[in-house]
Design an enzyme around this catalytic site. Sequence first.
Site, PDB file in Angstrom:
ATOM      1  N   ASP A  12       0.869  -1.179   0.000  1.00 53.10           N
ATOM      2  CA  ASP A  12       0.000   0.000   0.000  1.00 53.10           C
ATOM      3  C   ASP A  12       0.904   1.227   0.000  1.00 53.10           C
ATOM      4  O   ASP A  12       2.002   1.193   0.559  1.00 53.10           O
ATOM      5  CB  ASP A  12      -0.913  -0.002   1.237  1.00 53.10           C
ATOM      6  CG  ASP A  12      -2.143   0.894   1.047  1.00 53.10           C
ATOM      7  OD1 ASP A  12      -3.263   0.352   0.986  1.00 53.10           O
ATOM      8  OD2 ASP A  12      -1.969   2.134   0.954  1.00 53.10           O
ATOM      9  N   PHE A 134     -16.662  -9.116  -4.930  1.00 57.60           N
ATOM     10  CA  PHE A 134     -18.071  -8.953  -4.544  1.00 57.60           C
ATOM     11  C   PHE A 134     -18.268  -8.881  -3.034  1.00 57.60           C
ATOM     12  O   PHE A 134     -19.405  -8.917  -2.562  1.00 57.60           O
ATOM     13  CB  PHE A 134     -18.912 -10.118  -5.098  1.00 57.60           C
ATOM     14  CG  PHE A 134     -18.886 -10.224  -6.598  1.00 57.60           C
ATOM     15  CD1 PHE A 134     -19.534  -9.288  -7.391  1.00 57.60           C
ATOM     16  CD2 PHE A 134     -18.195 -11.256  -7.223  1.00 57.60           C
ATOM     17  CE1 PHE A 134     -19.510  -9.385  -8.782  1.00 57.60           C
ATOM     18  CE2 PHE A 134     -18.160 -11.352  -8.608  1.00 57.60           C
ATOM     19  CZ  PHE A 134     -18.817 -10.421  -9.385  1.00 57.60           C
ATOM     20  N   LEU A 135     -17.174  -8.833  -2.261  1.00 55.01           N
ATOM     21  CA  LEU A 135     -17.353  -8.900  -0.796  1.00 55.01           C
ATOM     22  C   LEU A 135     -18.180  -7.728  -0.286  1.00 55.01           C
ATOM     23  O   LEU A 135     -18.204  -6.648  -0.886  1.00 55.01           O
ATOM     24  CB  LEU A 135     -15.998  -8.957  -0.074  1.00 55.01           C
ATOM     25  CG  LEU A 135     -15.091  -7.721  -0.015  1.00 55.01           C
ATOM     26  CD1 LEU A 135     -15.538  -6.719   1.023  1.00 55.01           C
ATOM     27  CD2 LEU A 135     -13.672  -8.159   0.279  1.00 55.01           C
ATOM     28  N   CYS A 248     -19.259   2.234  -2.287  1.00 54.14           N
ATOM     29  CA  CYS A 248     -19.457   1.431  -3.509  1.00 54.14           C
ATOM     30  C   CYS A 248     -20.713   1.816  -4.295  1.00 54.14           C
ATOM     31  O   CYS A 248     -20.603   2.409  -5.360  1.00 54.14           O
ATOM     32  CB  CYS A 248     -19.479  -0.055  -3.171  1.00 54.14           C
ATOM     33  SG  CYS A 248     -17.826  -0.699  -2.815  1.00 54.14           S
TER      34      CYS A 248
END
Length: 423
Positions: A12, A134-135, A248
Amino acid sequence: MAELGHTVIAIDTSTAKVASLSRGEPPMFEPGLDELMAKVMPTGRLRFTTDYAQARAADVHFICVGTPQLRGGNAADTSYVFAAAQSLAPHLRDGALVVGKSTVPVGTAGRVRACLQTGAPEGVHAHLAWNPEFLREGFAIQDTLAPNRFVYGVDGPAAAADVALLDEVYAGPLAAGTPRIVTDYPTAELVKGAANAFLATKISFINAMAEVCEAAGADVVQLADALGHDDRIGRKFLNAGIGFGGGCLPKDIRAFMARAGELGAEQALTFLREVDAINLGRRPKTVALAREQCGGTLVGKRVAVLGAAFKPDSDDIRDSPALDVAESVRRAGAFVTVHDPKAMEAAEHVHPDLDYAGTVEAACVDADLVLHLTEWKQFREIDPVKLATVVAHPRIIDGRNALDPVLWREAGWAYRALGRPTI
Ligand SMILES: NC(=O)c1ccc[n+]([C@@H]2O[C@H](COP(=O)([O-])OP(=O)(O)OC[C@H]3O[C@@H](n4cnc5c(N)ncnc54)[C@H](O)[C@@H]3O)[C@@H](O)[C@H]2O)c1
């Protein structure tokens, strides 16, 4: 991934996140994550760094960086994905597979592969698969260890080898029966946008029904229960209330519309404009109801807000409807005190003008109105009889239709909810 048995190096650009993760401390709240990290860190299979050179040893590279809404526009900002690809490319070994997980506009994968190829060392052939994520926040661990499906978007002469490598990565869940769909890049990219568009539509549909219920004196919760028994419809995502938020759904449906426009298919998605408008309209509607409950003005009223996170079991406050409503109520002249089981620190950072309290009771002291805006389990367990002794006026608006109206009314509260009859 480390829990699934792989050796993982997580990269990161945020030195603060890498430092906290290296100490085994997740920088955000996700149920079970502290425990999972405590279990996995001693195995030595999970390390964190800011140094892309350390990716060289990996066989598979996942790109999972953010794709927020572009400032001043509806499209997705994919610059982080390309920055990650550019940083990774020089460290790729021949045969290594790069896997896109970020939610991107259709057409991005091909460009990411070109970017990897340009930056890869001489003689290295860049492999790319698109494997949308898709979590759900709040269920992230379970959704990762046992997802409901895998989608692999692959392309080119190495496609079969790429599929085989991904199958090795996901051997555990695949053996447990998780279905997988192997397809091309554009279909894989579109699945995620289409899934989020469908979910957003379902929420806005029931919120539109809530408006009709209010006008007709009907009860949207019973309506949803009755609809939900039809298994073509299903009860999930039919909870009327103040609507969706988070990092999202809102940005993904806008990016989906923007991309369809670029492709000349704008007409096909104009309904999503309405979905977005219905959703955003729930927030002022809740503020108006709060004003009405406070006798026509919020000026000088004390309002307790239960919930700051955009959803329960998360401390994510990105586009949180709860905080948006709290802020509007404050701007309308009320003194607002917020309580959330996990999201207080994040909320205080972004909304320093709101007041915060460490417990539900402390937030509700002398309140003229209580707003229930994020459906944490803890809030469902509140004893309305006890809480009535703390507030100035026992009035509550259940913005999530998650409390038991009978219980609250029996305890002497004026209970109001979006889409339900007033008694
Ligand atoms: N949050 C969810 O529930 C969820 C679910 C499914 C899909 N997604 C998608 O996954 C992606 C990531 O979402 P998120 O919520 O985790 O975003 P986030 O903004 O919380 O995290 C993104 C991380 O990427 C790091 N980063 C940015 N540029 C980088 C670079 N060049 N190299 C390395 N690291 C870099 C950031 O520091 C940050 O830690 C998005 O595309 C999102 O749409 C998210």
